[in-house]
Design a protein around this motif. Structure first.
Motif, PDB file in Angstrom:
ATOM      1  N   MET A 141      -5.172  39.982  17.084  1.00 52.53           N
ATOM      2  CA  MET A 141      -4.417  38.749  17.194  1.00 52.53           C
ATOM      3  C   MET A 141      -3.167  38.985  16.732  1.00 52.53           C
TER       4      MET A 141
ATOM      5  N   SER B  26     -15.943  32.598  22.543  1.00 50.55           N
ATOM      6  CA  SER B  26     -15.764  32.105  21.257  1.00 50.55           C
ATOM      7  C   SER B  26     -17.281  31.577  20.376  1.00 50.55           C
TER       8      SER B  26
ATOM      9  N   PHE C  50     -13.441  30.280  16.141  1.00 53.51           N
ATOM     10  CA  PHE C  50     -11.675  29.680  16.213  1.00 53.51           C
ATOM     11  C   PHE C  50     -12.557  29.294  15.300  1.00 53.51           C
TER      12      PHE C  50
ATOM     13  N   GLN D 240      -5.591  28.664  14.089  1.00 54.15           N
ATOM     14  CA  GLN D 240      -6.141  27.973  15.415  1.00 54.15           C
ATOM     15  C   GLN D 240      -4.992  27.777  15.896  1.00 54.15           C
TER      16      GLN D 240
ATOM     17  N   TYR E 289      -3.659  30.704  18.075  1.00 50.23           N
ATOM     18  CA  TYR E 289      -4.741  31.536  18.854  1.00 50.23           C
ATOM     19  C   TYR E 289      -4.562  30.217  20.291  1.00 50.23           C
TER      20      TYR E 289
ATOM     21  N   ILE F 236      -3.483  32.829  23.258  1.00 49.34           N
ATOM     22  CA  ILE F 236      -4.700  33.275  24.100  1.00 49.34           C
ATOM     23  C   ILE F 236      -5.537  31.574  24.481  1.00 49.34           C
TER      24      ILE F 236
END
Length: 131
Positions: free
Chosen positions: A40, A54, A58, A66, A69, A73
């Motif tokens: 990351m 995932s 996750f 989280q 992310y 993403i």
């Protein structure tokens, strides 16, 4: 996936130690698509990802990671599939995670379904897709 579909490239995102294992596996297989491994911290923000996948990872992250992310993403992913083991309320062991309600407010158009076969009582599948 490389064997059943036309995949141009993969980005494997994990801890650096896991990325070393991924490289070893991929380089000793018949894997033909281009790929990179990243963390990351090292990933450059992209306009979009085609698909994010995932398998429990996750759901085992603390909420602050989280959320990061989600911003870096998931919000940039056209589609996603995640097996989750944090339950509806968002708990993995002693770690406070995003609940299904939190996920619904953060991931546009997400939905939840039963994990089949069910490997633990609180597991579920999280999916999303943009049209």
């Amino acid at each position: 996936l490389d064997k059943i579909g036309k995949i141009d490239s993969y980005t494997f995102m994990d801890l650096w130690q896991v990325n070393m294992l991924i490289k070893r596996f991929v380089e000793n297989s018949e894997f033909s698509a281009k790929y990179i491994t990243s963390t990351m911290r090292d990933t450059q923000r992209r306009n979009s990802w085609d698909l994010a996948i995932s398998n429990y990872a996750f759901s085992e992250l603390p909420m602050n990671l989280q959320l990061n992310y989600c911003d870096e993403i998931i919000s940039c992913s056209n589609y996603g599939y995640m097996t989750m083991n944090s339950g509806k309320e968002g708990r993995f062991g002693n770690i406070r995670n995003m609940s299904q309600k939190d996920l619904m407010s953060k991931i546009s158009g997400c939905s939840f379904s039963a994990e089949r076969p069910c490997t633990a009582p609180n597991n579920y599948i999280l999916t999303w897709g943009k049209t």
